[in-house]
Design a protein around this motif. Structure first.
Motif, PDB file in Angstrom:
ATOM      1  N   ILE A   5     -24.814  20.944  43.788  1.00  0.00           N
ATOM      2  CA  ILE A   5     -24.040  19.759  44.138  1.00  0.00           C
ATOM      3  C   ILE A   5     -24.187  18.769  42.998  1.00  0.00           C
ATOM      4  O   ILE A   5     -25.294  18.442  42.587  1.00  0.00           O
ATOM      5  CB  ILE A   5     -24.546  19.147  45.463  1.00  0.00           C
ATOM      6  N   VAL A   6     -23.070  18.290  42.492  1.00  0.00           N
ATOM      7  CA  VAL A   6     -23.072  17.353  41.376  1.00  0.00           C
ATOM      8  C   VAL A   6     -22.747  15.962  41.893  1.00  0.00           C
ATOM      9  O   VAL A   6     -21.767  15.776  42.598  1.00  0.00           O
ATOM     10  CB  VAL A   6     -22.027  17.770  40.311  1.00  0.00           C
ATOM     11  N   LEU A   7     -23.583  15.004  41.543  1.00  0.00           N
ATOM     12  CA  LEU A   7     -23.328  13.608  41.872  1.00  0.00           C
ATOM     13  C   LEU A   7     -23.058  12.887  40.559  1.00  0.00           C
ATOM     14  O   LEU A   7     -23.939  12.781  39.714  1.00  0.00           O
ATOM     15  CB  LEU A   7     -24.538  12.979  42.567  1.00  0.00           C
ATOM     16  N   SER A   8     -21.837  12.430  40.372  1.00  0.00           N
ATOM     17  CA  SER A   8     -21.460  11.743  39.136  1.00  0.00           C
ATOM     18  C   SER A   8     -20.808  10.417  39.463  1.00  0.00           C
ATOM     19  O   SER A   8     -20.008  10.320  40.381  1.00  0.00           O
ATOM     20  CB  SER A   8     -20.477  12.587  38.323  1.00  0.00           C
ATOM     21  N   MET A   9     -21.156   9.420  38.701  1.00  0.00           N
ATOM     22  CA  MET A   9     -20.520   8.112  38.808  1.00  0.00           C
ATOM     23  C   MET A   9     -19.514   8.055  37.661  1.00  0.00           C
ATOM     24  O   MET A   9     -19.901   7.949  36.503  1.00  0.00           O
ATOM     25  CB  MET A   9     -21.541   6.986  38.671  1.00  0.00           C
ATOM     26  N   ASP A  13     -10.834   5.967  34.494  1.00  0.00           N
ATOM     27  CA  ASP A  13     -10.468   6.200  33.096  1.00  0.00           C
ATOM     28  C   ASP A  13     -11.470   7.106  32.375  1.00  0.00           C
ATOM     29  O   ASP A  13     -11.443   7.223  31.157  1.00  0.00           O
ATOM     30  CB  ASP A  13     -10.282   4.886  32.347  1.00  0.00           C
ATOM     31  N   GLY A  14     -12.346   7.774  33.138  1.00  0.00           N
ATOM     32  CA  GLY A  14     -13.202   8.809  32.568  1.00  0.00           C
ATOM     33  C   GLY A  14     -14.548   8.379  32.026  1.00  0.00           C
ATOM     34  O   GLY A  14     -15.217   9.159  31.356  1.00  0.00           O
ATOM     35  N   ILE A  15     -14.980   7.175  32.317  1.00  0.00           N
ATOM     36  CA  ILE A  15     -16.304   6.726  31.867  1.00  0.00           C
ATOM     37  C   ILE A  15     -17.342   7.173  32.886  1.00  0.00           C
ATOM     38  O   ILE A  15     -17.240   6.853  34.066  1.00  0.00           O
ATOM     39  CB  ILE A  15     -16.366   5.187  31.705  1.00  0.00           C
ATOM     40  N   GLY A  45     -23.511   5.534  55.536  1.00  0.00           N
ATOM     41  CA  GLY A  45     -24.413   5.924  54.468  1.00  0.00           C
ATOM     42  C   GLY A  45     -24.532   7.431  54.301  1.00  0.00           C
ATOM     43  O   GLY A  45     -25.573   7.947  53.908  1.00  0.00           O
ATOM     44  N   LYS A  46     -23.466   8.168  54.570  1.00  0.00           N
ATOM     45  CA  LYS A  46     -23.505   9.631  54.501  1.00  0.00           C
ATOM     46  C   LYS A  46     -23.914  10.138  53.121  1.00  0.00           C
ATOM     47  O   LYS A  46     -24.714  11.054  53.003  1.00  0.00           O
ATOM     48  CB  LYS A  46     -22.152  10.219  54.891  1.00  0.00           C
ATOM     49  N   ALA A  47     -23.391   9.533  52.063  1.00  0.00           N
ATOM     50  CA  ALA A  47     -23.746   9.980  50.713  1.00  0.00           C
ATOM     51  C   ALA A  47     -25.236   9.777  50.460  1.00  0.00           C
ATOM     52  O   ALA A  47     -25.907  10.647  49.909  1.00  0.00           O
ATOM     53  CB  ALA A  47     -22.922   9.239  49.675  1.00  0.00           C
ATOM     54  N   THR A  48     -25.762   8.637  50.873  1.00  0.00           N
ATOM     55  CA  THR A  48     -27.184   8.367  50.692  1.00  0.00           C
ATOM     56  C   THR A  48     -28.022   9.344  51.497  1.00  0.00           C
ATOM     57  O   THR A  48     -29.035   9.858  51.011  1.00  0.00           O
ATOM     58  CB  THR A  48     -27.519   6.919  51.095  1.00  0.00           C
ATOM     59  N   PRO A  54     -34.250  17.096  51.098  1.00  0.00           N
ATOM     60  CA  PRO A  54     -35.068  17.832  50.115  1.00  0.00           C
ATOM     61  C   PRO A  54     -34.194  18.759  49.269  1.00  0.00           C
ATOM     62  O   PRO A  54     -33.299  19.423  49.778  1.00  0.00           O
ATOM     63  CB  PRO A  54     -36.021  18.646  50.983  1.00  0.00           C
ATOM     64  N   ALA A  55     -34.461  18.775  47.980  1.00  0.00           N
ATOM     65  CA  ALA A  55     -33.689  19.597  47.051  1.00  0.00           C
ATOM     66  C   ALA A  55     -34.430  19.664  45.725  1.00  0.00           C
ATOM     67  O   ALA A  55     -35.360  18.905  45.491  1.00  0.00           O
ATOM     68  CB  ALA A  55     -32.307  19.004  46.838  1.00  0.00           C
ATOM     69  N   ASP A  56     -34.022  20.571  44.892  1.00  0.00           N
ATOM     70  CA  ASP A  56     -34.506  20.569  43.514  1.00  0.00           C
ATOM     71  C   ASP A  56     -33.508  19.756  42.701  1.00  0.00           C
ATOM     72  O   ASP A  56     -32.334  19.683  43.037  1.00  0.00           O
ATOM     73  CB  ASP A  56     -34.584  21.998  42.965  1.00  0.00           C
ATOM     74  N   LEU A  57     -33.973  19.140  41.642  1.00  0.00           N
ATOM     75  CA  LEU A  57     -33.112  18.272  40.849  1.00  0.00           C
ATOM     76  C   LEU A  57     -32.951  18.817  39.442  1.00  0.00           C
ATOM     77  O   LEU A  57     -33.923  19.194  38.800  1.00  0.00           O
ATOM     78  CB  LEU A  57     -33.707  16.866  40.772  1.00  0.00           C
ATOM     79  N   LEU A  58     -31.724  18.844  38.974  1.00  0.00           N
ATOM     80  CA  LEU A  58     -31.401  19.222  37.601  1.00  0.00           C
ATOM     81  C   LEU A  58     -30.840  17.973  36.936  1.00  0.00           C
ATOM     82  O   LEU A  58     -29.783  17.481  37.321  1.00  0.00           O
ATOM     83  CB  LEU A  58     -30.372  20.356  37.582  1.00  0.00           C
ATOM     84  N   LEU A  59     -31.585  17.439  35.969  1.00  0.00           N
ATOM     85  CA  LEU A  59     -31.258  16.143  35.394  1.00  0.00           C
ATOM     86  C   LEU A  59     -31.104  16.214  33.886  1.00  0.00           C
ATOM     87  O   LEU A  59     -31.759  17.030  33.229  1.00  0.00           O
ATOM     88  CB  LEU A  59     -32.381  15.141  35.708  1.00  0.00           C
ATOM     89  N   GLY A  60     -30.287  15.343  33.345  1.00  0.00           N
ATOM     90  CA  GLY A  60     -30.225  15.179  31.898  1.00  0.00           C
ATOM     91  C   GLY A  60     -31.464  14.433  31.430  1.00  0.00           C
ATOM     92  O   GLY A  60     -32.173  13.809  32.216  1.00  0.00           O
ATOM     93  N   ARG A  61     -31.731  14.483  30.157  1.00  0.00           N
ATOM     94  CA  ARG A  61     -32.942  13.865  29.598  1.00  0.00           C
ATOM     95  C   ARG A  61     -33.015  12.366  29.883  1.00  0.00           C
ATOM     96  O   ARG A  61     -34.030  11.847  30.310  1.00  0.00           O
ATOM     97  CB  ARG A  61     -33.013  14.127  28.093  1.00  0.00           C
ATOM     98  N   LYS A  62     -31.927  11.626  29.643  1.00  0.00           N
ATOM     99  CA  LYS A  62     -31.954  10.174  29.863  1.00  0.00           C
ATOM    100  C   LYS A  62     -32.198   9.843  31.330  1.00  0.00           C
ATOM    101  O   LYS A  62     -32.976   8.957  31.647  1.00  0.00           O
ATOM    102  CB  LYS A  62     -30.648   9.530  29.402  1.00  0.00           C
TER     103      LYS A  62
END
Length: 89
Positions: A5-9, A13-15, A45-48, A54-62
């Protein structure tokens, strides 16, 4: 098979930017960070609630670097966060 599952803000306009504050990530001279924080979560608050499961997290370095100091101090807010596997590049 596990779900990814990807959570992106992301703006229309693609930022793609973190939901924190303008100072959270100023890379590329971007000064409008935190644009999503003023908008309320979906009804109930469904998204929250989904994010707190519980899940494993795959994160970018920043992102990992930003959150690394938060997790140990906020286990009461995000139960189980210190027990999940956190993967990063």
């Amino acid at each position: 098979m596990r779900k990814i599952i990807v959570l992106s803000m992301i703006t229309l306009d693609g930022i793609m930017q973190a939901p924190g504050g303008p100072e959270e990530d100023e890379s590329g001279s971007f000064k409008y960070g935190g644009w999503s924080a003023p908008y309320p979560d979906d009804v109930g608050g469904k998204a929250t609630q989904e994010q707190m499961k519980p899940a494993d997290l795959l994160l970018g370095r920043k992102t990992f670097d930003i959150w690394a100091s938060f997790w140990p101090e906020h286990a009461d807010y995000w139960p189980g966060i210190n027990d999940v596997t956190k993967l990063h590049n």
